[in-house]
Write a protein that holds these residues in place. Structure first.
Motif, short mmCIF file in Angstrom:
data_model
loop_
_atom_site.label_atom_id
_atom_site.label_comp_id
_atom_site.label_asym_id
_atom_site.label_seq_id
_atom_site.Cartn_x
_atom_site.Cartn_y
_atom_site.Cartn_z
N MET A 32 49.97 27.74 41.85
CA MET A 32 50.36 26.35 42.11
C MET A 32 51.81 26.17 42.56
SD MET A 32 47.44 25.15 41.37
CE MET A 32 47.14 23.50 40.80
N GLU A 33 52.63 27.22 42.50
CA GLU A 33 54.05 27.04 42.80
C GLU A 33 54.35 27.10 44.29
OE1 GLU A 33 56.39 29.73 40.57
OE2 GLU A 33 55.77 28.95 38.62
N LYS A 34 53.90 28.15 44.96
CA LYS A 34 54.24 28.34 46.37
C LYS A 34 53.08 28.00 47.30
CE LYS A 34 57.65 31.95 45.36
NZ LYS A 34 58.04 33.37 45.58
N LYS A 35 51.98 28.73 47.14
CA LYS A 35 50.87 28.58 48.07
C LYS A 35 49.97 27.39 47.74
CE LYS A 35 50.57 33.50 49.18
NZ LYS A 35 49.67 34.68 49.22
N ARG A 36 49.92 27.00 46.48
CA ARG A 36 49.01 25.95 46.04
C ARG A 36 47.58 26.25 46.49
NH1 ARG A 36 52.17 20.11 46.54
NH2 ARG A 36 53.85 20.62 45.08
N CYS A 37 47.08 27.38 46.02
CA CYS A 37 45.73 27.79 46.40
C CYS A 37 44.99 28.29 45.18
CB CYS A 37 45.78 28.86 47.48
SG CYS A 37 46.70 30.32 47.03
N VAL A 38 43.67 28.50 45.35
CA VAL A 38 42.85 28.98 44.25
C VAL A 38 42.08 30.21 44.73
CG1 VAL A 38 41.03 27.32 44.85
CG2 VAL A 38 41.00 28.42 42.61
N TYR A 39 42.05 31.25 43.89
CA TYR A 39 41.32 32.48 44.17
C TYR A 39 40.05 32.51 43.32
CZ TYR A 39 45.82 34.02 46.10
OH TYR A 39 46.98 34.12 46.82
N PHE A 40 39.00 33.09 43.88
CA PHE A 40 37.70 33.11 43.21
C PHE A 40 37.28 34.53 42.85
CE2 PHE A 40 37.75 29.34 45.84
CZ PHE A 40 37.21 28.38 45.01
N LYS A 41 36.68 34.68 41.66
CA LYS A 41 36.03 35.93 41.28
C LYS A 41 34.56 35.63 41.02
CE LYS A 41 35.16 37.84 37.39
NZ LYS A 41 33.88 38.57 37.64
N PRO A 42 33.66 36.02 41.95
CA PRO A 42 32.23 35.82 41.69
C PRO A 42 31.75 36.70 40.55
CG PRO A 42 32.70 36.21 44.03
CD PRO A 42 33.94 36.57 43.27
N LEU A 43 30.53 36.47 40.11
CA LEU A 43 29.92 37.32 39.08
C LEU A 43 29.89 38.77 39.54
CD1 LEU A 43 26.85 35.15 38.03
CD2 LEU A 43 28.95 35.50 36.72
N ASN A 44 30.21 39.68 38.63
CA ASN A 44 30.12 41.12 38.87
C ASN A 44 31.05 41.63 39.95
OD1 ASN A 44 27.66 41.48 37.10
ND2 ASN A 44 26.83 40.09 38.63
N GLU A 45 32.03 40.84 40.34
CA GLU A 45 32.96 41.27 41.37
C GLU A 45 34.39 41.08 40.88
OE1 GLU A 45 32.18 39.81 45.30
OE2 GLU A 45 30.00 39.90 45.02
N SER A 46 35.36 41.40 41.76
CA SER A 46 36.76 41.29 41.41
C SER A 46 37.40 40.15 42.18
CB SER A 46 37.49 42.60 41.75
OG SER A 46 36.91 43.68 41.06
N PHE A 47 38.62 39.81 41.82
CA PHE A 47 39.36 38.81 42.57
C PHE A 47 39.68 39.34 43.97
CE2 PHE A 47 40.25 36.88 38.43
CZ PHE A 47 40.17 35.54 38.75
#
Length: 252
Positions: A32-47
């Protein structure tokens, strides 16, 4: 619910890349500080690999059952949100940003409440996810009878994908033709039954390689391949890496 903190985890002081959370959990990392973005980790996977080691933000992950207990009508929207998000990350718009921050603050407040927070947390999490769905997909999936068919297929697949890799098996269990099942899945998930099953196999193979509990040859036969070479070709076709190359990335 007792032990509800086993099903949801929040860390607002996270200062490095979240390398591992539960395989059976969805993960969200809000920078939230610089990029203001959200990363997703689906089931059984990594970020997403674009999430850097020095990222600072809020980590939130929750078990699959936490949202499926009574929100079945939104389950496909949520699966779509995590699976179809471009490169596992997207920018939060200036319009949505204040609302996202407000909901995260409320989630943190309830998470730190020791009693009677479970139902409120579930409701707040639903609000957060619906806000993300609205921004990324410009609305929600149309609710119809096929939603339940897709969910039934996914539930059956989760139980049987190691033994049953043909779409025909699942279609028979559901009482419809394989052609009709593929039409429904293509409409809702943009994938055929075989493609969904293979995606699930690949994510499980990745998880097992990371655990390093058995050899690649043992893994090949565990997944029903006739030889290590056919197993390697399958994995490379989906990941552009051989199993040994993928394994080398996690060796010290």
């Amino acid at each position: 619910m007792k032990n509800w903190k086993d099903k949801i985890h929040l860390d607002t002081t996270f200062k490095s890349k979240p390398l591992f959370v539960s395989d059976n959990a969805f993960g969200l990392f809000f920078e939230m500080e610089k990029k203001r973005c959200v990363y997703f980790k689906p089931l059984n996977e990594s970020f997403s690999s674009s999430l850097h080691e020095n990222s600072k933000g809020t980590l939130l992950y929750f078990e699959r059952e936490f949202i499926e207990e009574d929100d079945e009508e939104y389950a496909l929207d949520i699966l779509s949100l995590f699976k179809r998000s471009p490169e596992g990350v997207f920018q939060i718009t200036a319009k949505e940003f204040p609302g996202i921050v407000m909901v995260l603050d409320l989630i943190e407040e309830e998470y730190n409440t020791q009693e009677n927070a479970y139902l409120i947390l579930k409701s707040l999490l639903k609000v957060l996810l619906l806000k993300l769905i609205r921004q990324l997909h410009n609305g929600y999936l149309k609710q119809d009878v096929h939603q339940k068919r897709v969910l039934l297929f996914l539930q059956l697949m989760e139980r049987h994908y190691l033994q049953e890799t043909s779409g025909g098996y699942y279609a028979q269990q559901m009482g419809i033709s394989e052609k009709r099942l593929n039409q429904i899945l293509k409409d809702k998930l943009e994938l055929t039954a075989k493609q969904v099953i293979q995606e699930r196999q690949v994510t499980e193979i990745k998880r097992m390689i990371k655990q390093n509990a058995i050899t690649l040859k043992e893994m090949a036969f565990y997944f029903g391949f006739e030889s290590l070479s056919s197993f390697s070709r399958f994995f490379k076709r989906h990941t552009l890496k051989s199993p040994s190359q993928f394994k080398a990335e996690f060796e010290p």
